[in-house]
Design a protein around this motif. Sequence first.
Motif, PDB file in Angstrom:
ATOM      1  N   UNK A  78      -2.571  15.540  28.741  1.00  0.00           N
ATOM      2  CA  UNK A  78      -1.576  14.696  28.049  1.00  0.00           C
ATOM      3  C   UNK A  78       0.018  14.917  28.265  1.00  0.00           C
ATOM      4  N   UNK A  79       0.420  16.079  28.155  1.00  0.00           N
ATOM      5  CA  UNK A  79       1.589  16.724  28.484  1.00  0.00           C
ATOM      6  C   UNK A  79       2.336  16.230  29.929  1.00  0.00           C
ATOM      7  N   UNK A  80       1.443  15.884  30.894  1.00  0.00           N
ATOM      8  CA  UNK A  80       1.878  15.120  32.048  1.00  0.00           C
ATOM      9  C   UNK A  80       1.548  13.959  32.309  1.00  0.00           C
ATOM     10  N   UNK A  81       0.765  13.123  31.457  1.00  0.00           N
ATOM     11  CA  UNK A  81       0.090  11.923  31.497  1.00  0.00           C
ATOM     12  C   UNK A  81      -0.521  11.557  32.997  1.00  0.00           C
ATOM     13  N   UNK A  82      -1.342  12.720  33.253  1.00  0.00           N
ATOM     14  CA  UNK A  82      -1.945  12.623  34.423  1.00  0.00           C
ATOM     15  C   UNK A  82      -3.653  12.916  34.142  1.00  0.00           C
ATOM     16  N   UNK A  83      -4.295  12.222  35.039  1.00  0.00           N
ATOM     17  CA  UNK A  83      -5.663  12.656  35.257  1.00  0.00           C
ATOM     18  C   UNK A  83      -6.044  13.770  36.282  1.00  0.00           C
ATOM     19  N   UNK A  84      -6.356  14.962  35.879  1.00  0.00           N
ATOM     20  CA  UNK A  84      -6.601  16.018  36.898  1.00  0.00           C
ATOM     21  C   UNK A  84      -7.935  15.895  37.488  1.00  0.00           C
ATOM     22  N   UNK A  85      -7.914  15.981  38.669  1.00  0.00           N
ATOM     23  CA  UNK A  85      -9.137  16.092  39.335  1.00  0.00           C
ATOM     24  C   UNK A  85      -9.228  17.421  40.110  1.00  0.00           C
ATOM     25  N   UNK A  86     -10.341  18.237  39.758  1.00  0.00           N
ATOM     26  CA  UNK A  86     -10.317  19.629  40.156  1.00  0.00           C
ATOM     27  C   UNK A  86     -11.789  19.859  40.997  1.00  0.00           C
ATOM     28  N   UNK A  87     -11.724  20.231  42.222  1.00  0.00           N
ATOM     29  CA  UNK A  87     -12.766  20.434  42.902  1.00  0.00           C
ATOM     30  C   UNK A  87     -13.401  21.861  42.350  1.00  0.00           C
TER      31      UNK A  87
END
Length: 150
Positions: A78-87
């Motif tokens: 939420x703080x960056x307004x991004x969806x994180x994709x983490x392998x």
Amino acid sequence: MIPIRSVIVSAVLLSKQDGQVKILLMKRVKELFWSHVAGKIEQGETAIQAIVREVREETGVQVQILYSADYLEQFYEASSNVIEMIPAFVVYCEPQQEIILNHEHTEYGWYSLAEALEMAEFGGQRLLYQYLWDNFIYRKPSDLLKIKIH
């Protein structure tokens, strides 16, 4: 629009502790929750180089056996307004593996799956831990997922 970002890698460390496979969880200094190893990929690094470095920095473990978990952690930041994709990766450690924490964590422990599921702060963590148990403990992982690191 929500951007998708992939600048972080994670690893779950597994070790036989007193004859039972357990997962390493560490308490993070900043956020005060229990988690597995995770960190940012530095300039010029591959994901594999980054996770080997992060494991060494956070735990003191020299990675010998590394697998792709065949799993992407994902969440909305939420703080960056991004969806994180983490392998995610899996590291098989020596039995009774010793851990040397760095400044990012206050404490650690080796936990059973049931304990790890109870301690996990986020649903995504619980999904990852159960998935890893199903695909890396209860059954032998595919050799195609093994990563050569030397």
